[in-house]
Design a protein around this motif. Structure first.
Motif, PDB file in Angstrom:
ATOM      1  N   GLU A 125      15.968  14.034  18.647  1.00  0.00           N
ATOM      2  CA  GLU A 125      15.031  15.514  18.777  1.00  0.00           C
ATOM      3  C   GLU A 125      16.451  16.127  19.529  1.00  0.00           C
ATOM      4  O   GLU A 125      16.011  17.227  20.136  1.00  0.00           O
ATOM      5  N   TYR A 365      12.945  16.648  29.853  1.00  0.00           N
ATOM      6  CA  TYR A 365      14.050  15.777  28.061  1.00  0.00           C
ATOM      7  C   TYR A 365      15.379  16.708  28.356  1.00  0.00           C
ATOM      8  O   TYR A 365      15.806  17.746  29.081  1.00  0.00           O
ATOM      9  N   VAL A 372       8.235  18.231  32.146  1.00  0.00           N
ATOM     10  CA  VAL A 372       7.273  18.009  31.598  1.00  0.00           C
ATOM     11  C   VAL A 372       6.645  17.622  32.864  1.00  0.00           C
ATOM     12  O   VAL A 372       5.646  18.163  33.042  1.00  0.00           O
ATOM     13  N   HIS A 391      -4.789  20.691  27.217  1.00  0.00           N
ATOM     14  CA  HIS A 391      -4.518  21.947  26.583  1.00  0.00           C
ATOM     15  C   HIS A 391      -3.108  21.947  25.571  1.00  0.00           C
ATOM     16  O   HIS A 391      -2.553  20.619  26.481  1.00  0.00           O
ATOM     17  N   ASN A 392      -3.053  22.525  24.434  1.00  0.00           N
ATOM     18  CA  ASN A 392      -2.023  22.128  23.795  1.00  0.00           C
ATOM     19  C   ASN A 392       0.072  22.000  24.874  1.00  0.00           C
ATOM     20  O   ASN A 392      -0.275  23.037  25.661  1.00  0.00           O
ATOM     21  N   GLY A 393       0.575  21.450  24.776  1.00  0.00           N
ATOM     22  CA  GLY A 393       1.434  21.570  25.595  1.00  0.00           C
ATOM     23  C   GLY A 393       1.491  20.647  27.516  1.00  0.00           C
ATOM     24  O   GLY A 393       2.208  21.098  27.503  1.00  0.00           O
ATOM     25  N   LYS A 396       1.021  15.147  26.982  1.00  0.00           N
ATOM     26  CA  LYS A 396       0.394  14.104  26.061  1.00  0.00           C
ATOM     27  C   LYS A 396       0.876  12.632  25.881  1.00  0.00           C
ATOM     28  O   LYS A 396       1.304  12.477  26.190  1.00  0.00           O
ATOM     29  N   LYS A 401       5.278   9.037  24.962  1.00  0.00           N
ATOM     30  CA  LYS A 401       6.518   8.547  24.661  1.00  0.00           C
ATOM     31  C   LYS A 401       7.454   7.484  26.103  1.00  0.00           C
ATOM     32  O   LYS A 401       7.751   6.848  26.093  1.00  0.00           O
ATOM     33  N   GLN A 438       0.706  11.653  16.047  1.00  0.00           N
ATOM     34  CA  GLN A 438       0.089  12.725  15.069  1.00  0.00           C
ATOM     35  C   GLN A 438       0.878  13.068  13.970  1.00  0.00           C
ATOM     36  O   GLN A 438      -0.184  12.995  12.507  1.00  0.00           O
ATOM     37  N   GLU A 524      -3.714  11.943  18.712  1.00  0.00           N
ATOM     38  CA  GLU A 524      -4.335  12.684  18.065  1.00  0.00           C
ATOM     39  C   GLU A 524      -4.556  12.663  16.245  1.00  0.00           C
ATOM     40  O   GLU A 524      -4.247  12.982  15.586  1.00  0.00           O
ATOM     41  N   HIS A 555      -8.168  16.207  20.485  1.00  0.00           N
ATOM     42  CA  HIS A 555      -8.687  17.935  21.375  1.00  0.00           C
ATOM     43  C   HIS A 555     -10.210  17.860  21.508  1.00  0.00           C
ATOM     44  O   HIS A 555     -10.800  18.386  21.727  1.00  0.00           O
TER      45      HIS A 555
HETATM   46  N1  ATP Z   1      12.445  16.652  22.203  1.00  0.00           N
HETATM   47  C1  ATP Z   1      11.719  18.246  23.517  1.00  0.00           C
HETATM   48  N2  ATP Z   1      13.005  18.639  23.815  1.00  0.00           N
HETATM   49  C2  ATP Z   1      11.924  19.464  24.930  1.00  0.00           C
HETATM   50  N3  ATP Z   1      10.916  19.750  25.405  1.00  0.00           N
HETATM   51  C3  ATP Z   1       9.931  18.683  24.546  1.00  0.00           C
HETATM   52  C4  ATP Z   1      10.702  17.936  23.482  1.00  0.00           C
HETATM   53  N4  ATP Z   1       8.896  17.940  22.994  1.00  0.00           N
HETATM   54  C5  ATP Z   1       7.986  18.619  23.902  1.00  0.00           C
HETATM   55  N5  ATP Z   1       8.475  19.326  25.084  1.00  0.00           N
HETATM   56  C6  ATP Z   1       7.853  20.370  25.542  1.00  0.00           C
HETATM   57  O1  ATP Z   1       7.775  19.476  26.397  1.00  0.00           O
HETATM   58  C7  ATP Z   1       5.920  19.275  26.866  1.00  0.00           C
HETATM   59  C8  ATP Z   1       4.530  19.101  26.793  1.00  0.00           C
HETATM   60  O2  ATP Z   1       4.484  18.620  25.164  1.00  0.00           O
HETATM   61  P1  ATP Z   1       3.876  17.330  24.251  1.00  0.00           P
HETATM   62  O3  ATP Z   1       4.309  17.041  22.856  1.00  0.00           O
HETATM   63  O4  ATP Z   1       3.944  16.304  25.578  1.00  0.00           O
HETATM   64  O5  ATP Z   1       2.338  18.400  24.530  1.00  0.00           O
HETATM   65  P2  ATP Z   1       0.806  17.939  24.335  1.00  0.00           P
HETATM   66  O6  ATP Z   1       0.135  18.019  24.863  1.00  0.00           O
HETATM   67  O7  ATP Z   1       1.143  16.463  23.279  1.00  0.00           O
HETATM   68  O8  ATP Z   1       0.551  18.755  22.885  1.00  0.00           O
HETATM   69  P3  ATP Z   1      -0.061  19.534  21.801  1.00  0.00           P
HETATM   70  O9  ATP Z   1      -1.521  19.053  22.288  1.00  0.00           O
HETATM   71  O10 ATP Z   1       0.396  20.456  21.626  1.00  0.00           O
HETATM   72  O11 ATP Z   1       0.101  18.767  20.709  1.00  0.00           O
HETATM   73  C9  ATP Z   1       5.458  21.391  25.658  1.00  0.00           C
HETATM   74  O12 ATP Z   1       5.811  22.293  26.678  1.00  0.00           O
HETATM   75  C10 ATP Z   1       7.138  20.936  24.682  1.00  0.00           C
HETATM   76  O13 ATP Z   1       7.675  21.963  24.325  1.00  0.00           O
END
Ligand code: ATP
Length: 606
Positions: A125, A365, A372, A391-393, A396, A401, A438, A524, A555
């Motif tokens: 990534e 990250y 985070v 919520h998104n972001g 979760k 991970k 996902q 999800e 969700h």
């Molecule tokens: N590889 C990455 N490098 C940098 N930032 C990341 C990376 N992956 C996710 N993020 C950031 O970390 C935060 C959490 O992301 P994450 O994917 O865990 O959210 P989520 O709750 O699973 O969201 P969703 O419900 O949309 O799937 C977000 O702000 C995202 O932009």
């Protein structure tokens, strides 16, 4: 300006000599036969030029001297025979060793692929890593660049070097200054050629990044899974324009490089013309003054022309090798990129039951300043079914991970039965998890292979049938002529089938059930499923996992009712934690979210 936002990075430096040794060692390791061909080819290539130098001189001497017919016929026949035999064998050997060179390159490609598949997950990534990966591959892309290019030139070069010894000896008998003059000419040509090659290589970071972006857009334009968005959202022109923009940038760099090559060509031609005029005038002068004979004139004439051409070619080959050296440096710096080395003698993961604890965990990250999580504390009890909502972001997927050790925490620790998960052997640790992410990745292999992820002969077909049933896919698969042997996608098999998003998700769920890891995670996975299928899958999953830990991210809050506890995240914080009833009683964020969704369901149902 082309450079735009593209970054330039340092790569490790090896000298040409070090890389020559590296390439030779690789060739020796992967295909020793190539060295047998090399010996014979080198010998033949080194004598080839002298056939054209000595036979014409001997024929002329006979013609201007004794004029014996048998002698002339013998000379002519030997001339053509030797030239034909040497020519035939050098061409034949080339066709013999070429496939071996390709085989060696494929071995280096295999190393590149292994690095890509085995590297730490976080690199996959990381944009810098991805650029370096692309740049490194340029060293392996064709027969005449990078590693294989270097090998071919090495073959040619050794033969040429031996031939050069012969040329130098002949010209030195004429006049040492002529020799020096020729050498200086060739060295000038070498340096200007190398400068252009170096300029070309220096553009690599910009080209790599540009190519990565344009390849992505190219992929989007040809990938039919984007078909709906391209048409309905009207982004066709926008994507196409961005693609053209990157292609134009590439073209501009290309034009600049070619313009530099054109200038080098001009200097080369000027040097050649001046050189020919000077040397041939000198040779004519010597003949006129009877200092050399006509046959000698022919011999020197051919030698000088041959020597200059030969040396220029050699110098170009050397410049080429130095340029390939830069590509090989890119390859090696990628292959040798340090991975976080796992300590040896790691602990074995104990037998279950398991309890996990996130103790004061903070995480950001790599290449990102934003945390985070900060100071996250959470316990997952053995056999617990935990729902993670937010919520998104909210963080979760990141939570999953970290739990699976795809990333290590920045601060704090994650404990399994009281032991930091970093202490365990990573591969063994991974085996404990069955995760459905996902994005579903099915392979273009049979349904059974997709579920079992094993060679055909090791697959337990009864188990495959059972998990397909549990995932709600058995009816669909049974209706197919070849059942579980049907290929998914048509890429490798014309009779392959295309699955819908929901069906792909069911295959991924069957895969997790087949692996039967001791910790089940569904991130999800049911987003593309209808409510009934989702309900069935959760029921089956709960039955299957029984005493194991199961983590559900969804969700749709309807799914949380199957769980013992719910953890609600918001902006990297655990804001609510408890059973469904407790959180409903608390009547805050979770209860709000639940009420909103319940309202929608009721409205939909009405
Ligand atoms: N590889 C990455 N490098 C940098 N930032 C990341 C990376 N992956 C996710 N993020 C950031 O970390 C935060 C959490 O992301 P994450 O994917 O865990 O959210 P989520 O709750 O699973 O969201 P969703 O419900 O949309 O799937 C977000 O702000 C995202 O932009």
């Amino acid at each position: 300006m082309i450079k735009g936002d593209f970054m330039k990075r340092e790569v490790s430096k090896y000298t040409t000599w070090q890389n020559v040794v590296y390439v030779i060692q690789g060739a020796w390791k992967y295909d020793k036969k190539v060295f047998g061909y090399f010996g014979v080819y080198t010998f033949l290539a080194s004598i080839q030029p002298f056939i054209l130098i000595f036979f014409p001189k001997w024929i002329l001497e006979e013609l201007l001297g004794a004029k014996r017919l048998e002698q002339l016929v013998a000379l002519l026949v030997s001339f053509f025979l030797v030239a034909a035999v040497v020519g035939f064998f050098t061409t034949w050997l080339r066709s013999l060793y070429f496939p071996h060179m390709i085989k060696i390159r494929f071995e280096f490609i295999r190393k590149h692929q292994e690095k890509c598949m085995m590297t730490n997950f976080k690199n996959t990534e990381d944009a810098d890593f991805l650029n370096d990966m692309e740049t490194a591959f340029r060293c392996l892309g064709s027969n005449d660049i990078g590693i294989e290019g270097m090998l071919h030139k090495l073959f040619a070069l050794v033969g040429n070097l031996i031939a050069l010894g012969g040329y130098v000896t002949i010209i030195a008998t004429l006049n040492i200054w002529v020799l020096l003059y020729l050498v200086v000419n060739v060295i000038i040509s070498y340096f200007i050629t190398f400068r252009v090659k170096k300029y070309e290589h220096d553009q690599k970071d910009i080209i790599s990044e540009n190519d990565r972006r344009s390849n992505y857009l190219y992929h989007v334009m040809y990938d039919f899974s984007y078909g709906k968005e391209l048409r309905l959202l009207g982004i066709r022109d926008w994507i196409a324009e961005r693609f053209v923009e990157y292609k134009n940038r590439r073209l501009t760099i290309h034009k600049k490089i070619k313009w530099k090559y054109f200038n080098v060509g001009l200097v080369d031609i000027s040097l050649l013309v001046i050189r020919e005029v000077v040397i041939y005038s000198y040779l004519i002068y010597l003949v006129m003054n009877k200092q050399i004979s006509i046959p000698d004139f022919t011999m020197y004439f051919t030698t000088v022309a041959g020597f200059a051409g030969w040396m220029t070619m050699m110098m170009k080959d050397l410049a080429y090798m130095r340029a390939q050296n830069l590509n090989i440096c890119d390859y090696r710096s990628f292959i040798e990129k340090e991975e976080e080395v796992e300590q040896t003698h790691k602990m074995s993961v104990p037998e279950g039951p398991y309890t996990f604890e996130f103790r004061d965990v903070s995480f950001k990250y790599p290449n990102s300043e934003k945390y985070v999580y900060k100071h996250l504390n959470l316990i997952i009890h053995s056999g617990e079914k935990l729902a993670i909502v937010g919520h998104n972001g909210a963080g979760k997927t990141t939570f999953v991970k970290l739990l699976c050790r795809l990333y290590d925490v920045t601060d704090g620790e994650i404990l399994l039965n009281g032991i930091n998960i970093k202490c365990f052997d990573k591969q063994e640790y991974y085996k404990k998890f069955s995760v459905v992410f996902q994005e579903i990745k099915t392979l273009a292999f049979s349904v059974a292979e997709n579920v079992a992820l094993q060679e055909k002969e090791h697959i337990n077909y009864a188990k495959v049938a059972q998990v397909l049933e549990e995932a709600g896919m058995s009816k669909k698969i049974e209706s197919l002529k070849r059942g579980v042997h049907t290929a998914i996608q048509k890429i490798l098999d014309d009779e392959g089938i295309e699955l819908s998003g929901g069906e792909n998700q069911k295959i991924a769920i069957a895969r997790a059930l087949y692996k039967n890891g001791e910790i089940m995670i569904l991130d999800e996975p049911t987003a593309a499923l209808d409510a009934l299928a989702e309900h069935e899958i959760y029921m089956n999953f709960n039955q299957m996992v029984q005493n194991k830990i199961a983590i559900y991210i969804s969700h749709r809050l309807a799914s949380t009712q199957f769980c013992d506890r719910i953890a609600m995240f918001e902006q990297g914080k655990l804001v609510e934690y408890g059973t469904h009833d407790e959180l409903m009683e608390l009547n805050e964020k979770y209860a709000d979210m639940f009420a909103v969704q319940a309202k929608y369901y009721q409205e939909e149902g009405a």
